[in-house]
Design an enzyme around this catalytic site. Structure first.
Site, PDB file in Angstrom:
ATOM      1  N   ASN A  10      45.428  47.705  52.972  1.00 49.46           N
ATOM      2  CA  ASN A  10      44.224  47.244  52.406  1.00 49.46           C
ATOM      3  C   ASN A  10      43.427  48.466  53.036  1.00 49.46           C
ATOM      4  O   ASN A  10      43.169  48.268  54.267  1.00 49.46           O
ATOM      5  CB  ASN A  10      43.844  45.953  52.568  1.00 49.46           C
ATOM      6  CG  ASN A  10      42.573  45.660  51.867  1.00 49.46           C
ATOM      7  OD1 ASN A  10      42.023  46.574  51.223  1.00 49.46           O
ATOM      8  ND2 ASN A  10      42.328  44.280  52.033  1.00 49.46           N
ATOM      9  N   ARG A  91      46.891  47.142  47.967  1.00 47.64           N
ATOM     10  CA  ARG A  91      45.787  46.547  47.532  1.00 47.64           C
ATOM     11  C   ARG A  91      45.320  47.806  46.486  1.00 47.64           C
ATOM     12  O   ARG A  91      44.689  48.717  47.059  1.00 47.64           O
ATOM     13  CB  ARG A  91      44.587  45.681  48.301  1.00 47.64           C
ATOM     14  CG  ARG A  91      43.669  45.575  47.345  1.00 47.64           C
ATOM     15  CD  ARG A  91      42.507  44.672  48.086  1.00 47.64           C
ATOM     16  NE  ARG A  91      41.483  44.452  47.444  1.00 47.64           N
ATOM     17  CZ  ARG A  91      40.204  44.200  47.710  1.00 47.64           C
ATOM     18  NH1 ARG A  91      39.790  44.369  48.916  1.00 47.64           N
ATOM     19  NH2 ARG A  91      39.113  43.988  46.790  1.00 47.64           N
ATOM     20  N   HIS A 179      37.675  41.876  42.456  1.00 49.38           N
ATOM     21  CA  HIS A 179      37.991  41.076  43.574  1.00 49.38           C
ATOM     22  C   HIS A 179      39.118  39.911  42.796  1.00 49.38           C
ATOM     23  O   HIS A 179      39.031  39.022  43.220  1.00 49.38           O
ATOM     24  CB  HIS A 179      36.614  40.154  43.758  1.00 49.38           C
ATOM     25  CG  HIS A 179      35.372  40.784  44.512  1.00 49.38           C
ATOM     26  ND1 HIS A 179      34.278  40.913  44.436  1.00 49.38           N
ATOM     27  CD2 HIS A 179      35.801  41.523  45.769  1.00 49.38           C
ATOM     28  CE1 HIS A 179      33.566  41.385  45.182  1.00 49.38           C
ATOM     29  NE2 HIS A 179      34.426  42.105  46.103  1.00 49.38           N
ATOM     30  N   HIS A 202      32.514  35.105  44.905  1.00 49.92           N
ATOM     31  CA  HIS A 202      33.171  35.853  46.093  1.00 49.92           C
ATOM     32  C   HIS A 202      31.801  36.795  46.618  1.00 49.92           C
ATOM     33  O   HIS A 202      31.430  37.750  45.975  1.00 49.92           O
ATOM     34  CB  HIS A 202      34.432  36.726  45.547  1.00 49.92           C
ATOM     35  CG  HIS A 202      34.692  37.787  46.691  1.00 49.92           C
ATOM     36  ND1 HIS A 202      36.120  37.556  47.041  1.00 49.92           N
ATOM     37  CD2 HIS A 202      34.308  38.799  47.352  1.00 49.92           C
ATOM     38  CE1 HIS A 202      36.328  38.187  48.227  1.00 49.92           C
ATOM     39  NE2 HIS A 202      35.044  39.280  48.363  1.00 49.92           N
ATOM     40  N   ARG A 235      24.719  47.807  46.456  1.00 50.68           N
ATOM     41  CA  ARG A 235      24.773  48.248  45.134  1.00 50.68           C
ATOM     42  C   ARG A 235      23.754  47.463  44.310  1.00 50.68           C
ATOM     43  O   ARG A 235      23.592  46.032  44.451  1.00 50.68           O
ATOM     44  CB  ARG A 235      26.142  47.798  44.452  1.00 50.68           C
ATOM     45  CG  ARG A 235      27.288  48.437  45.355  1.00 50.68           C
ATOM     46  CD  ARG A 235      28.584  48.035  44.651  1.00 50.68           C
ATOM     47  NE  ARG A 235      29.754  48.212  45.621  1.00 50.68           N
ATOM     48  CZ  ARG A 235      30.908  47.577  45.951  1.00 50.68           C
ATOM     49  NH1 ARG A 235      31.073  46.515  45.414  1.00 50.68           N
ATOM     50  NH2 ARG A 235      31.689  47.752  46.942  1.00 50.68           N
ATOM     51  N   ARG A 286      23.961  39.320  58.262  1.00 50.35           N
ATOM     52  CA  ARG A 286      23.465  38.648  59.578  1.00 50.35           C
ATOM     53  C   ARG A 286      22.137  39.635  59.903  1.00 50.35           C
ATOM     54  O   ARG A 286      21.343  38.870  60.627  1.00 50.35           O
ATOM     55  CB  ARG A 286      24.680  39.125  60.398  1.00 50.35           C
ATOM     56  CG  ARG A 286      25.904  38.119  60.339  1.00 50.35           C
ATOM     57  CD  ARG A 286      27.077  38.693  61.102  1.00 50.35           C
ATOM     58  NE  ARG A 286      27.324  39.953  60.274  1.00 50.35           N
ATOM     59  CZ  ARG A 286      28.772  40.375  60.652  1.00 50.35           C
ATOM     60  NH1 ARG A 286      29.689  39.533  61.276  1.00 50.35           N
ATOM     61  NH2 ARG A 286      29.279  41.431  59.935  1.00 50.35           N
ATOM     62  N   ILE A 333      30.089  36.299  53.201  1.00 48.15           N
ATOM     63  CA  ILE A 333      28.640  35.552  52.959  1.00 48.15           C
ATOM     64  C   ILE A 333      29.175  34.314  52.793  1.00 48.15           C
ATOM     65  O   ILE A 333      28.499  33.305  53.202  1.00 48.15           O
ATOM     66  CB  ILE A 333      27.659  36.192  52.161  1.00 48.15           C
ATOM     67  CG1 ILE A 333      27.274  37.880  52.767  1.00 48.15           C
ATOM     68  CG2 ILE A 333      26.515  35.390  51.915  1.00 48.15           C
ATOM     69  CD1 ILE A 333      26.593  38.459  51.637  1.00 48.15           C
ATOM     70  N   GLY A 334      30.063  34.056  51.545  1.00 46.25           N
ATOM     71  CA  GLY A 334      30.279  32.574  51.205  1.00 46.25           C
ATOM     72  C   GLY A 334      30.732  31.731  52.073  1.00 46.25           C
ATOM     73  O   GLY A 334      30.624  30.646  52.261  1.00 46.25           O
ATOM     74  N   GLU A 335      31.609  32.277  52.895  1.00 49.83           N
ATOM     75  CA  GLU A 335      32.458  31.517  54.004  1.00 49.83           C
ATOM     76  C   GLU A 335      31.407  31.205  55.300  1.00 49.83           C
ATOM     77  O   GLU A 335      31.524  30.309  55.910  1.00 49.83           O
ATOM     78  CB  GLU A 335      33.547  32.469  54.513  1.00 49.83           C
ATOM     79  CG  GLU A 335      34.604  32.282  53.472  1.00 49.83           C
ATOM     80  CD  GLU A 335      35.739  33.421  53.952  1.00 49.83           C
ATOM     81  OE1 GLU A 335      36.048  33.563  54.945  1.00 49.83           O
ATOM     82  OE2 GLU A 335      36.053  34.036  53.049  1.00 49.83           O
ATOM     83  N   GLU A 384      44.363  36.971  50.298  1.00 52.19           N
ATOM     84  CA  GLU A 384      44.539  38.154  49.276  1.00 52.19           C
ATOM     85  C   GLU A 384      45.999  38.589  49.814  1.00 52.19           C
ATOM     86  O   GLU A 384      46.683  39.030  48.776  1.00 52.19           O
ATOM     87  CB  GLU A 384      43.342  39.023  49.560  1.00 52.19           C
ATOM     88  CG  GLU A 384      42.181  38.481  48.874  1.00 52.19           C
ATOM     89  CD  GLU A 384      41.049  39.463  49.185  1.00 52.19           C
ATOM     90  OE1 GLU A 384      40.442  39.539  50.409  1.00 52.19           O
ATOM     91  OE2 GLU A 384      40.607  40.282  48.266  1.00 52.19           O
TER      92      GLU A 384
END
Ligand code: AMP
Length: 398
Positions: A10, A91, A179, A202, A235, A286, A333-335, A384
């Site tokens: 990856n 990947r 993703h 995600h 982005r 962060r 961020i989600g986790e 993944e």
């Protein structure tokens, strides 16, 4: 099939991450993982650790180029100290319109993927470089491309078709979505009790959302490129096309060459926008959370814009799914960013989504919705590499 070591690669702009799984029958066991990080610097990092977390390699070599970095990985894996890979899974962010199935890599396949670099200009040049190097440095070992777009192949045409003249559609312009390996791994982890109506967010440095019915993707926020969809680290996400024309005309005043002007526009929309552009501070959540604590209003606006966009998108996917059983957060961020999860869900009370503040105060896998919530909200880290191994094993036995 007998047991075989599968190497997963990856590659990013400044790092190459890898892991090796022992795969055979239904068994998958991660033997070790590692990374070379800091490509382009004099003081890189090269580490490998085993499944128990013990560091087997821990070095700080100069990494002047990607070539030097990947040779370190190949030399280590070919040294006899580790099980030599019997197959390699890459990947692969995007293969273009001609390559929508995961498949064995040949020089011709690499050329085809490279010819659609414009679809994922930040990722594809790196991926094709590593594919060519892997064919050279691991001679005789089969390599496979596992695509981030593959999970999205079930999206109906009404969602993939762009409302533009057909001549551009025939050139491959459509919604591909990205993703996908992460989304597939969430569905995999939810089975066999997969909810019928599922939304997965995600949220990492790149961010996207997908609507999934009975395990099949029906819509996703990223489009032709990973720059589309929701705002992310650097982005824009989806934006009024008139904004692009306006910026392009400004750039063209000092840059008459059209290709050069387009490249400058690409830098604006892919590297200088999103959280970084609005906050004028950082693309990293962060940093923004720290700045918000210090009262930084631009950081606050950037994060508000991020959470607001995601809540709007979730609302539209609930309409597409005609309801919602489960919302899953994943990605860096989600986790980890409890505040983003609660700020996004605060806008979704009308959909019956209620978070439990104590349950939400976690990092890593958990159910974070309140008992009273009409929708289950979960945090699930993606797997993944495991998904890539599964595809490699399937393709090897086909
Ligand atoms: P990814 O691209 O999935 O690695 O995610 C990167 C994003 O996750 C960055 O914006 C990070 O700031 C964010 N992130 C990682 N760890 C944390 C954390 N502990 N708290 C808040 N955000 C985090």
């Amino acid at each position: 099939m007998s047991s075989l070591p599968v190497l997963v690669l990856n590659s990013g702009s400044s790092s190459i991450k890898f892991s090796v799984y022992e795969a055979g029958g239904g068994q998958r066991c991660r033997l070790f993982e590692g990374a070379v990080d800091g490509i382009g610097t004099d003081l890189g990092k090269f580490w490998i650790r085993d499944a128990s977390g013990k560091k087997l390699v821990d070095e700080t070599p100069p990494l002047p180029s990607r070539s030097v970095a990947f040779k370190l990985v190949a030399d280590a894996l070919n040294s006899g100290e580790f099980p030599a890979p019997a197959a390699i899974g890459h990947r692969t962010v995007c293969g273009g319109p001609g390559i929508q199935e995961n498949q064995r890599i040949t020089p011709g396949i690499i050329d085809e993927i490279e010819s659609y670099t414009d679809l994922a200009p930040l990722h594809t040049p790196i991926a094709v470089y590593i594919m060519r190097e892997a064919l050279r440095l691991f001679p005789g070992i089969p390599n496979f491309a596992v695509l981030d777009t593959y999970f999205h192949r079930t999206i109906p045409e009404v969602a993939t078709r762009m409302p533009i003249p057909t001549e551009y559609v025939e050139m491959g312009v459509r919604r591909y979505g990205y993703h996908g390996i992460s989304y597939e791994s969430i569905v995999y982890q939810l089975e066999p009790e997969l909810p019928e109506k599922l939304i997965v967010a995600h949220l990492g440095n790149g961010a996207s959302i997908s609507a999934i019915r009975k395990g099949r993707c029906i819509d996703t926020s990223m489009g032709l490129t990973p720059t589309g969809g929701i705002i992310s680290g650097s982005r824009t996400g989806d934006i009024d096309p008139g904004v692009l024309l306006f910026i392009l005309k400004q750039i063209a005043r000092s840059t008459p060459d059209a290709t050069e002007a387009a490249e400058k526009l690409e830098t604006v929309v892919s590297k200088r926008s999103g959280l970084a552009g609005v906050s004028e501070l950082s693309n990293d959540m962060r940093d923004l959370r720290e700045a918000i604590k210090d009262g930084n209003a631009k950081a606050r606006l950037a994060v508000d814009k991020f959470c607001w966009t995601i809540a709007r998108w979730i609302g539209s996917y609930v309409a597409e799914l005609n309801g919602l059983d489960m919302l899953v957060f994943t990605g860096g961020i989600g986790e980890n960013d409890t505040a983003s999860r609660s700020e996004i869900c605060a806008g979704l009370g009308a959909l019956g989504i209620v978070l439990d503040p104590e349950r939400n105060n976690v990092r890593g896998a958990a159910t974070i919705s309140a008992e009273s919530s009409a929708v289950t909200v979960r945090v699930i880290p993606p797997l993944e590499d495991l998904m890539i191994v599964n595809h490699v094993v399937r393709l090897m036995s086909a």
